[in-house]
Design an enzyme around this catalytic site. Sequence first.
Site, PDB file in Angstrom:
ATOM      1  N   GLU A 118      30.814  41.980  36.734  1.00 22.49           N
ATOM      2  CA  GLU A 118      31.730  40.911  37.133  1.00 22.49           C
ATOM      3  C   GLU A 118      30.947  39.837  37.856  1.00 22.49           C
ATOM      4  O   GLU A 118      30.022  40.135  38.613  1.00 22.49           O
ATOM      5  CB  GLU A 118      32.851  41.426  38.052  1.00 22.49           C
ATOM      6  CG  GLU A 118      33.885  42.279  37.351  1.00 22.49           C
ATOM      7  CD  GLU A 118      35.020  42.726  38.263  1.00 22.49           C
ATOM      8  OE1 GLU A 118      35.419  41.942  39.149  1.00 22.49           O
ATOM      9  OE2 GLU A 118      35.476  43.862  38.094  1.00 22.49           O
ATOM     10  N   GLU A 139      34.559  49.364  42.208  1.00 19.88           N
ATOM     11  CA  GLU A 139      34.520  48.897  43.600  1.00 19.88           C
ATOM     12  C   GLU A 139      35.103  49.889  44.608  1.00 19.88           C
ATOM     13  O   GLU A 139      35.994  49.559  45.388  1.00 19.88           O
ATOM     14  CB  GLU A 139      35.196  47.523  43.717  1.00 19.88           C
ATOM     15  CG  GLU A 139      34.493  46.459  42.898  1.00 19.88           C
ATOM     16  CD  GLU A 139      34.861  45.031  43.271  1.00 19.88           C
ATOM     17  OE1 GLU A 139      35.676  44.831  44.178  1.00 19.88           O
ATOM     18  OE2 GLU A 139      34.297  44.112  42.644  1.00 19.88           O
TER      19      GLU A 139
HETATM   20  C1  BGP Z   1      36.968  42.167  41.784  1.00 24.95           C
HETATM   21  C2  BGP Z   1      37.894  43.081  41.012  1.00 24.95           C
HETATM   22  C3  BGP Z   1      38.582  42.429  39.854  1.00 24.95           C
HETATM   23  C4  BGP Z   1      38.920  40.961  40.032  1.00 24.95           C
HETATM   24  C5  BGP Z   1      37.869  40.196  40.810  1.00 24.95           C
HETATM   25  C6  BGP Z   1      38.236  38.798  41.221  1.00 24.95           C
HETATM   26  O1  BGP Z   1      36.791  42.656  43.049  1.00 24.95           O
HETATM   27  O2  BGP Z   1      37.163  44.174  40.497  1.00 24.95           O
HETATM   28  O3  BGP Z   1      39.657  43.238  39.500  1.00 24.95           O
HETATM   29  O4  BGP Z   1      40.217  40.744  40.397  1.00 24.95           O
HETATM   30  O5  BGP Z   1      37.459  40.882  41.947  1.00 24.95           O
HETATM   31  O6  BGP Z   1      39.019  38.817  42.388  1.00 24.95           O
HETATM   32  P1  BGP Z   1      40.333  37.962  42.512  1.00 24.95           P
HETATM   33  O7  BGP Z   1      41.087  38.295  41.290  1.00 24.95           O
HETATM   34  O8  BGP Z   1      41.024  38.383  43.744  1.00 24.95           O
HETATM   35  O9  BGP Z   1      39.884  36.555  42.555  1.00 24.95           O
END
Ligand code: BGP
Length: 476
Positions: free
Chosen positions: A376, A167
Amino acid sequence: MYYKTNPVFPDNFMWGASSAAWQVEGAVSEGGRTPAIIDLNSKKKKPFTDNTIAADHYHHYKEDVALMAECGFSSYRFSISWSRIIPNEDGKVNAEGILFYNNLINELVANNINPIVTLYHYDMPVWVDEKLGGWLNRDIIDAFDHYTRVCFSEFGDRVQYWHSLNEQNMQICYGEWLGVDKGCTDWEKDKWKINHIMNLCHAKAVIACHELVKGGKIGPVPGYVPIYPESCKPEDQIAAMNAEELTEKVWNDLYAHREYNGFIKKFWKDHNIDPDIRPGDMELIKQAKIDFFSLNCYRSNVAKDCKPNENFTELQLNKDGVKGGFIYPKYPGIYQLTSNPYVETNDWDWEIDPIAMRYMLRYVWDHYQLPMMITENGFGAHDSVAEDGHIHDEERINFLRDQIYQVGMAIMDGCEVIAYNPWSFTDLLSTGNGMAKRYGLVYINTTDEEVLDLKRIKKDSFDWYSKLIKSNGQNF
Ligand code: BGP
């Protein structure tokens, strides 16, 4: 397009899940690892939570991989901690760090699970920040190149799929949140210098992977939030295009076409921004031909026209998981984001929009014609153990079912999608909300306030996902 049958997934489709080192491993001072900037953030910056133990995957990796195998995984996407491999400025390789990842990779391979490795997932070693000046100094490029070459040489005999930076677009768009803005005096200008340095790190990793890993494939991992215009008002469509450019397309065009697109070059000129592109940089980027796109997608956005005389409003994430806390940003004269009345939201106000998944895959395929994998996607929730000792995460099952169905629809539409790796396998630390926002198929018995026994408990979603993936996406 409507089809007469349920979607059909390719025979060799990879099903798994995803994690990141700093969110899952724990053991931050063990095995020769030195601190990462994100460790410090997690201690000081609420609601980040302490990552000293996290899911303690470092000590439970065998048990975790056994559960993945039981579930029927054919892939697992995780990241390597840079400061476990290269703990200090001297560049010496830490044998214990190599051993940990060798053990993990061997365990995966022994269970027929393809390791998919991300080289950088937000965890810059403190030594890179303190000795080299972090993202602002070009010295990071060689340091990162050295680290990635060590990874390719040590693990490339068993790891075919690699990712450069997780990201990058989100790190630049939300630099303050993720700590990337450290040391910057004028973020709006400096961020494009940092972005260019990140592009050079990405490019070198792509080149080194092809040089050192036989049959190795490498791609970027943009964070993707598909953007719809609020209405068919032409101004809203232009606003949506602006949002798309400034949050995603500028990065994706660079990865795929290996040059900055016309939109961003004009934007820099208009705003008197110098990204510090030096002789030889673009030639290097031109050589970095990616093999696929990995995509992180949780939700969607809606953009609308924003007149130049509107007041600037900064995006504010919902930090406590009580609905209504998310503040949509306004960028006067460019675009503003707003809520979508057609979709539900989770407790953190993230849109639950499965069709955005199909939309994104179609969009990226149309623009770049490269294979794609989902790295993800998932449902963050306040899970708890019921009186019967189980975790009944019905909402997560519904979320995953609908999202996977739409991945299938994109495949039916002709998109080449090779893997689905939702976030996450076990519960792990949310970037912003620690264990309070859980994503796993497997529950970890611990909380942000108190470290408990870290027992692994399969959630209902584990069983549902297992049945689905063992039927190669037929048993919804
Ligand atoms: C993405 C990241 C992850 C993860 C996910 C969920 O942007 O790559 O590392 O954390 O988001 O986000 P959050 O944990 O803030 O809910």
